[in-house]
Design a protein around this motif. Structure first.
Motif: not given
Length: 115
Positions: A1-14, A105-114
């Motif tokens: 079984v594998q769960l692979v996340e993607s699509g995270g990143g740095l984004v501005q508020p809103g 669980w997947g390995q996770g993807t970082q989301v940063t809102v700043s």
């Protein structure tokens, strides 16, 4: 079984991001899938949940009206569309499924809102 996340990143508020959770190794259409997140120094918390057929979704109060969970059973993939992002949404986002009483669980993807 594998769960692979993607699509995270740095984004501005809103801003918006769409996370993907690509799965393999099990019969995707038989199981519900959830998104969790964990911010630094905090416990992991449930964000959204979708049933195996996609007919029922549930959300944590802090994302209701902003996030949408969906699934494409033809692609064995679950998505999390995140709109109107806030700095407090900053976290590692994890995909989760319980399959025959085993937690995956997947390995996770970082989301940063700043700004």
């Amino acid at each position: 079984v594998q769960l692979v996340e993607s699509g995270g990143g740095l984004v501005q508020p809103g801003g918006s991001l769409r996370l993907s959770c690509a799965t393999s190794g099990f019969t995707f259409t038989n199981y519900a899938v959830s998104w969790y997140r964990q911010a630094p120094g905090k416990e992991r918390e449930l964000v959204a949940h979708i049933t195996r057929g996609g007919g029922t979704t549930n959300y944590a109060d802090f994302v209701k009206g902003r996030f949408t969970i969906s699934r494409d059973n033809a692609k064995n993939t679950v998505y999390l569309q995140m709109n109107s992002l806030k700095p407090e949404d900053t976290a590692v986002y994890y995909c989760y499924a319980q399959i025959t009483l085993v937690h995956y669980w997947g390995q996770g993807t970082q989301v940063t809102v700043s700004s």
